[in-house]
Motif scaffolding. Structure first.
Motif, PDB file in Angstrom:
ATOM      1  N   LEU A   1     -12.816 -19.635  -4.126  1.00 57.51           N
ATOM      2  CA  LEU A   1     -12.871 -20.155  -5.591  1.00 57.51           C
ATOM      3  C   LEU A   1     -14.139 -20.358  -5.898  1.00 57.51           C
ATOM      4  N   LEU A   2     -14.256 -20.060  -7.171  1.00 51.17           N
ATOM      5  CA  LEU A   2     -15.661 -20.452  -7.878  1.00 51.17           C
ATOM      6  C   LEU A   2     -15.345 -20.642  -9.183  1.00 51.17           C
ATOM      7  N   LEU A   3     -15.924 -21.764  -9.699  1.00 54.46           N
ATOM      8  CA  LEU A   3     -15.884 -22.442 -11.158  1.00 54.46           C
ATOM      9  C   LEU A   3     -17.135 -22.025 -11.637  1.00 54.46           C
ATOM     10  N   ILE A   4     -17.215 -21.163 -12.880  1.00 50.82           N
ATOM     11  CA  ILE A   4     -18.579 -21.154 -13.597  1.00 50.82           C
ATOM     12  C   ILE A   4     -18.318 -21.901 -14.836  1.00 50.82           C
ATOM     13  N   ASP A   5     -18.813 -22.878 -14.922  1.00 50.30           N
ATOM     14  CA  ASP A   5     -18.805 -23.982 -16.087  1.00 50.30           C
ATOM     15  C   ASP A   5     -19.779 -23.739 -17.100  1.00 50.30           C
ATOM     16  N   THR A   6     -19.115 -23.503 -18.221  1.00 49.42           N
ATOM     17  CA  THR A   6     -20.192 -23.407 -19.270  1.00 49.42           C
ATOM     18  C   THR A   6     -20.178 -24.625 -20.232  1.00 49.42           C
ATOM     19  N   ALA A   7     -19.781 -25.793 -19.585  1.00 45.79           N
ATOM     20  CA  ALA A   7     -19.750 -27.037 -20.644  1.00 45.79           C
ATOM     21  C   ALA A   7     -21.194 -27.346 -20.718  1.00 45.79           C
ATOM     22  N   GLY A   8     -21.394 -27.750 -21.954  1.00 47.51           N
ATOM     23  CA  GLY A   8     -22.655 -28.254 -22.606  1.00 47.51           C
ATOM     24  C   GLY A   8     -23.756 -27.002 -22.598  1.00 47.51           C
TER      25      GLY A   8
END
Ligand SMILES: Nc1ncnc2c1ncn2[C@@H]1O[C@H](COP(=O)(O)OP(=O)(O)OP(=O)(O)O)[C@@H](O)[C@H]1O
Ligand SMILES: [Zn+2]
Ligand SMILES: [Zn+2]
Length: 986
Positions: free
Chosen positions: A484-491
């Motif tokens: 599992l990988l989350l690439i978070d673009t938040a911000g």
């Protein structure tokens, strides 16, 4: 009961039909032919390459692109067997020459069975140019309508009891006694065996609920073979040709006599040989039929050459006679073939009584089986259901239902599948769920299991822990070692495109990130054909294709809906939505997300904006799951132009070279410049100004050293000693410099905030004076300065002996990063870097890794996170240890993350949270936060958070003065730093 329901369905179906017609009319009127071809519903500039006589004497005509060489492929299109198409002359307008049914599509050719070609009109010489246009499909609609009318009027046929059960007039029953079964497939698991036994023992209705990868088809095949063994005649259907073909393929190994009606979508031999055409060709009648067909072909050829009208109509008459004879002989042969088969397979609509099945007696079938039932319109199920006294339905109503165009019809129940309706009503009385799944790594499965399947799924040991790196030829990297990988673009400001159309959303930033992750996987040895890129919006799918098709032709890029029923070793999801309003559109459909995530066998990567997407509790729980069981990366880690890669220290830079390659690392500088929507927050940074490790080394421990660090420190000390309340740094600081200021300010117990927009963004620091010391002319800036930024990364440093004696108060209002893309990007990044680091530190400690030296791949922790120790970071280690000893954990239920070093206080509930949970919406303070934000907006007329307002309190002249002084100092510093850097590069 049944009659009412049928009436209701008819009404909704009419709605849907109208919507469908309106759509295709709108398309044809407003859209050019070229555009229609682009949308896959039209094929332009075709020529006839062959024609022959097919079943029922229909004329089978094959079309290919009209190009010089015969190798040209058709443009990508959505034509498939069974589609109704109109044939037009390329130059012609208006009505089609004739209509027909697509029987076969290959990459280079499409074959159409033309229903009643107008006389001679179709002299199919190779010179003429044609186009084919998909028409709204009357045939399907009419069949559905006919089935519902038959249901409404049904009296005393074989399906009477079944109808009562399906409309809840009587409960499903079981046969009194059944012998224990001997299974054909010895490897069925317990839940599969139970489903088979139960299905066979039921008198009218059984439902097999098969979550993703649980062997639903395997189970259904066993059921069908058992039924055949018992001497039952089975009608086996599914909504799509592909699903029917799948069953044919899987049944073909057994001993059952199969007959596949309709036009198979697949050209595979095992399927073709069971098609009606093929079965008839092997029959006794075959050579006579073939003779007649040959005669017809000849007659056609003659009409072409015919000199005059009389001659032509003579041949046409001949064809008519031949066709009649052919039809009679074929029907006799078909009736024989049908009644000899033990399993007849067709699509739901292909089982219609206007087709070959009309040749069978009403009571012929004992059992109707419908696979993928949850994806079928209930009306379409009634076509096969009315033909048998018992049915077995298989599917998964937690995946996507049939696509409905009319919103009204969908809302009023047309999208409710028969399976869902029945499972909801009868539950255990009619349903058996398969509970062992053979596809996904346990961590991928777990979320879907607990969200949608009552926590009942388990992963078969053969897949429970499989990872990409276990596949041959794949090296062990960070990416291939995590499920599992989350690439978070938040911000990160990677917003979705602002397109009005709710249907078409795109996000160019996510396209880039997906590309980088694909590349990382491919570099590690994962084959492109084992990777799927999946997005919920067609526009995004198009953009992804444009970006990735050339470099990875074998990569499969599809919409979620288009990928249902499939699986891949690795799946990369782009959730697209990133906006300030927290709108998630399509993503709100839980079943769509379920389908998206559960396509993956060994690895799923989600690229999304956790701020936007996390506004939905269901999606937030997915993000939580990803962060708890997987690796989280900020998209910032991919955008190394934005933030110094090596921050915060040399140790970090070294680790990166040893450990698994971080995203966007040197080998592949990500095209950050191309990423649209990157806010100008860090825009002042010039390409050359990216920090060198040595400069960055100034950061963490504050010893500053050589360069900027000590200068800034000196400036800040001066400031502390002065009587000034606030010190503004110029906007020309690059991001690294600003980071230094942040860190130093924190260390010195100064408050620091970012103000201004875009390029004008600047940092200021101010003293934390006890409130009573404030002069009226010097209000504490903080409340007027909602910095809109996340907790400062340096916050966790142990309360230093700052000169001012005031430790930072985490409860400061305004320290709130929620709700908007306009947060302090850098701070956000740092926060994530730190979170990552803390996690790694903890992991390192857990495995008792020595703090220095031997850090080899094999020592990596199970999840593949790089183990980090030491070197330049001993101070930091010590701090972290101290923090962990303090053992304060996040206030979020079940979260064990320490909040001592990295926590943030929520000023709504006054509890401390880790950085995954500090956002008010996440831990349950969303309403309060919103109310608070609204208040502020109405009070100040500015949108927060963000940094809309500058400090109004500072005397402009004073500010200008300070600014000039600082500008000067800093430009000195900068030029020094650059000079040094250049030297080093030489
Ligand atoms: N009892 C079993 N033992 C071992 N492997 C199994 C078993 N049942 C199913 N499988 C394997 O699981 C995979 C999925 O099986 P199958 O195609 O029947 O699943 P499905 O549920 O129909 O898939 P879908 O999710 O597409 O509907 C196949 O590779 C199959 O070989
Ligand atoms: Zn709270
Ligand atoms: Zn937490």
């Amino acid at each position: 009961m049944a009659a009412e329901a049928a009436e209701r369905q008819l009404e909704l179906l009419r709605d849907e039909r109208e919507a469908e017609l309106a759509q295709s009319r709108a398309w044809q009127e407003s859209v050019s032919l070229k555009e229609l071809q682009r949308r896959g519903v039209c094929l332009l500039k075709l020529q006839v390459t062959s024609q022959r006589t097919g079943l029922y004497g229909r004329l089978l005509v094959t079309f290919q692109p009209r190009k010089w060489d015969t190798d040209t492929e058709l443009p990508s299109n959505s034509f498939g067997p069974g589609d109704i198409v109109g044939l037009y002359e390329s130059a012609g307008q208006g009505d089609p020459l004739c209509t027909g049914v697509v029987t076969r599509v290959t990459p280079k050719a499409v074959t159409v069975a033309l229903e009643e070609p107008r006389d001679g009109e179709l002299a199919m010489d190779h010179e003429r140019s044609f186009r084919l246009l998909k028409l709204a499909n009357d045939v399907t609609y009419n069949r559905l309508k006919r089935a519902l009318i038959a249901l409404k009027q049904y009296r005393g046929g074989p399906a009477s009891d079944l109808i009562d059960v399906l409309f809840f007039a009587s409960a499903p029953r079981a046969f009194p006694e059944t012998k224990p079964l001997e299974f054909f497939n010895a490897s069925l698991d317990e839940s599969q065996r139970e489903a088979v036994s139960f299905s066979l023992a039921q008198r009218e209705l059984a439902i097999i609920h098969g979550p993703p990868g649980t062997g639903k088809t395997t189970t259904l095949v066993e059921v069908i073979l058992q039924a055949v063994q018992q001497g039952l005649k089975v009608l086996c259907c599914a909504p799509s040709n592909v699903a029917v073909d799948n069953l044919v393929e899987r049944l073909a190994g057994g001993r059952a006599r199969l007959l596949r009606l309709g036009h198979p979508a697949r050209l595979l031999q095992p399927i073709q040989q069971h098609s009606l055409d093929a079965v008839l060709a092997r029959g006794d009648n075959a050579h006579i039929v073939a003779d007649i067909r040959r005669d017809m072909d000849q007659a056609w050829a003659k009409t072409k050459k015919a000199q005059d009208k009389g001659e032509r109509s003579h041949f046409l008459g001949e064809i008519k006679t031949l066709r009649k004879e052919l039809k009679e002989r074929e029907e006799a042969a078909m009736a024989a073939a049908l009644s000899q088969a033990s399993v007849v397979l067709a699509t739901n609509t292909g089982a219609s009584s206007d087709g070959p099945l009309k040749l069978l007696p009403e009571t012929h079938f004992d059992l109707a089986v419908i696979d993928e039932c949850a994806q079928a319109l209930e009306a379409s199920c009634w076509i096969p259901l009315l033909k048998a006294p018992k049915c077995i339905l298989a599917g998964d109503h937690k995946q996507l239902p049939p696509t409905i165009i009319s919103h009204r019809a969908a809302a009023e129940g047309l999208s409710l599948s028969l399976m869902e309706r029945l499972a909801g009503h009868y539950g255990e009385r009619a349903v058996r769920m398969l509970t062992v799944q053979y596809r996904m790594h346990r961590d991928i499965m777990e979320w879907a299991s607990s969200e949608l399947y009552g926590g009942r799924l388990s992963a078969h040991p053969s897949v429970a822990q499989h990872l990409l790196r276990d596949l041959p030829g794949i090296s062990s990297t960070e990416e291939t070692s995590i499920p599992l990988l989350l690439i978070d673009t938040a911000g990160c400001g990677l917003f979705e495109l602002e397109v009005e159309d709710e249907q078409s959303k795109g996000n160019p930033g996510e396209v880039q990130l997906v590309g980088m992750h694909v590349q990382a996987l491919v570099d590690a040895g994962v084959k492109a054909k084992d990777i799927a890129v999946v997005a919920p919006y067609n526009l995004q799918v198009d953009m992804l294709r444009q970006h990735l098709c050339h470099s990875h032709p074998e990569l499969e890029i599809k919409s979620v809906d288009g990928f249902q029923g499939r699986e891949k070793e690795a799946v990369i999801l782009s959730f697209v939505r990133s906006n300030r309003k927290g709108e998630v559109g399509f993503l709100a459909e839980e079943r769509r997300i379920n389908v998206a995530v559960t396509r993956a066998r060994r690895h799923v990567a989600v690229v999304c904006d956790s701020h936007t997407v996390g506004s939905r509790p269901f999606l937030r729980r997915l993000l939580d799951h990803l962060s708890r069981h997987g690796l989280v990366r900020s998209a910032f880690e991919y955008l190394d132009d934005l933030v110094p890669q090596n921050y915060p220290g040399e140790g970090c830079a070294q680790r990166r070279q040893q450990g698994p390659k971080p995203p966007g690392s040197k080998a592949r500088p990500p095209p950050a410049g191309k990423i649209k929507g990157v806010p100008a927050g860090a825009g002042s940074q010039k390409p050359g100004a990216r920090s060198s490790p040595s400069a960055a080394g100034a950061g963490r421990d504050g010893t500053g050293s050589k360069e900027g660090g000590s200068r800034f420190r000196a400036m800040l000390m001066d400031f502390l000693a002065s009587s000034e309340a606030q010190l503004d740094f110029p906007a020309s600081l690059n991001s690294h410099e600003r980071m230094l200021v942040h860190v130093l300010a924190e260390e010195l117990g100064l408050q620091h905030l970012s103000s201004g927009e875009g390029r004008d963004r600047y940092i200021s620091v101010c003293k934390r004076l006890p409130k009573q010391h404030l002069l009226p002319s010097e209000p504490l800036p903080e409340p007027q300065h909602p910095s809109g930024k996340s907790p400062d990364p340096a916050e966790p440093l142990p309360k230093p002996q700052h000169p001012s004696g005031n430790s930072p108060d985490p409860a400061e209002p305004g320290e709130n990063s929620k709700g908007s893309g306009k947060v302090d990007l850098k701070a956000l990044h740092l926060e994530r870097v730190q979170r990552e680091r803390a996690r790694r530190e903890e992991a390192a400690r857990k495995v008792q890794e020595p703090s220095c030296g031997s850090r080899k791949k094999d020592k990596r922790e199970a999840k593949g996170k790089p183990v980090i120790g030491s070197g330049a970071e001993e101070d930091f280690d010590a701090l972290i240890s101290a923090a962990i000893e303090a053992d304060r954990t996040c206030g979020f239920p079940r979260c064990k993350a320490s909040v001592t070093t990295l926590g943030q206080l929520c000023h709504h509930c006054q509890r401390l949270f880790c950085l995954s949970h500090h956002i008010p919406e996440v831990h349950g303070c969303g309403e309060k936060a919103k109310a608070h934000a609204r208040q502020r907006i109405s009070r100040e007329g500015v949108l927060y958070p963000g940094s809309g307002s500058k400090d109004k309190s500072l005397d402009p002249a004073k500010r200008a003065h300070l600014q000039r002084r600082l500008d000067k100092k800093l430009s000195e510093l900068t030029s020094q730093r650059k000079g040094k850097k250049k030297d080093k590069e030489k």
